[in-house]
Motif scaffolding. Sequence first.
Motif, short mmCIF file in Angstrom:
data_model
loop_
_atom_site.label_atom_id
_atom_site.label_comp_id
_atom_site.label_asym_id
_atom_site.label_seq_id
_atom_site.Cartn_x
_atom_site.Cartn_y
_atom_site.Cartn_z
N LYS A 198 41.93 37.11 46.63
CA LYS A 198 41.54 37.73 45.37
C LYS A 198 40.21 37.16 44.90
O LYS A 198 39.94 35.98 45.07
CB LYS A 198 42.60 37.47 44.30
N LYS A 199 39.42 38.03 44.29
CA LYS A 199 38.19 37.56 43.69
C LYS A 199 38.51 36.81 42.40
O LYS A 199 39.56 36.98 41.80
CB LYS A 199 37.26 38.74 43.39
N LYS A 200 37.56 35.98 42.01
CA LYS A 200 37.74 35.17 40.80
C LYS A 200 37.97 36.06 39.57
O LYS A 200 38.82 35.76 38.72
CB LYS A 200 36.52 34.28 40.59
N GLU A 249 44.22 38.87 35.83
CA GLU A 249 45.67 38.75 35.95
C GLU A 249 46.21 37.61 35.08
O GLU A 249 47.28 37.74 34.47
CB GLU A 249 46.06 38.51 37.41
N ALA A 250 45.47 36.52 35.01
CA ALA A 250 45.90 35.40 34.17
C ALA A 250 45.92 35.80 32.69
O ALA A 250 46.84 35.43 31.95
CB ALA A 250 44.98 34.20 34.39
N ARG A 251 44.90 36.56 32.26
CA ARG A 251 44.88 37.02 30.86
C ARG A 251 46.03 37.97 30.58
O ARG A 251 46.65 37.92 29.51
CB ARG A 251 43.54 37.69 30.55
N GLU A 252 46.33 38.87 31.53
CA GLU A 252 47.44 39.80 31.33
C GLU A 252 48.77 39.05 31.25
O GLU A 252 49.63 39.38 30.43
CB GLU A 252 47.47 40.81 32.49
N ALA A 253 48.95 38.06 32.13
CA ALA A 253 50.19 37.28 32.11
C ALA A 253 50.33 36.51 30.80
O ALA A 253 51.42 36.43 30.22
CB ALA A 253 50.22 36.32 33.29
#
Length: 247
Positions: A210-212, A218-222
């Motif tokens: 995965k790109k940065k 994804e981290a923000r969505e989680a």
Amino acid sequence: MRSPACVPSGALFASGHGGHTYTDSCAAVRQIAARCTRGGPISAEPRINDRIRVPEVRLVGPSGEQVGIVPLAKALELAQEYDLDLVEVAANARPPVCKLMDYGKYKYESAMKAREARKNQAHTVIKEMKLRPKIDPHDYDTKKGHVVRFLKQGDKVKITIMFRGREQSRPELGFRLLQRLADDVADLGFVESNPKQDGRNMIMVLGPHKKKTEAMAEAREAQAARKAGRQQESASAGDSAEEPAEA
């Protein structure tokens, strides 16, 4: 008048002793004078309104329409009529290109866009993990967990196998360990740099699939999902507390 502090004491009276000549002294004084009278840094701000000093400009309207080449006085008159600023957007053009706009609003929007770009800017970081050829299984699982976390974050991981003493004569131990680790995290990363010997160490670099930017999104969505879940749980707990007890 230039400040005397700009000229060192004795510069005007240098003699020929010690290899210095009168010509050298004069040259030194000229260099110092140039430094003292040199202006400050050139501003990066564009020229606006009465700071524009050209006889005519190529004018662009508020909506991007091409008005054409007009005298500067006419362009300033139109700016006043529309209650806007005349901003020089292409100073090197002949004649310079100027646009009618709200310069304060333009600066604010540009600053917000730059801030958002910096916020979303992804910097790939190379993490490092060090292992020993005869690592304990529990320690291996712990180290592998760190590698998994780094790859999920979109970072590269530099794996270093450290050999000591007689271990240096068994490089195949380090190679097999690196191959095992690469296989264990194959769903998250790939071998970007194959294992190679570097003195007493053996090094391999793993790159994330995965790109940065994707990992950050994804981290923000989680995080947002966890926050929404906590809020829902708090609301449910509040509703339960308000229900009257049965007789």
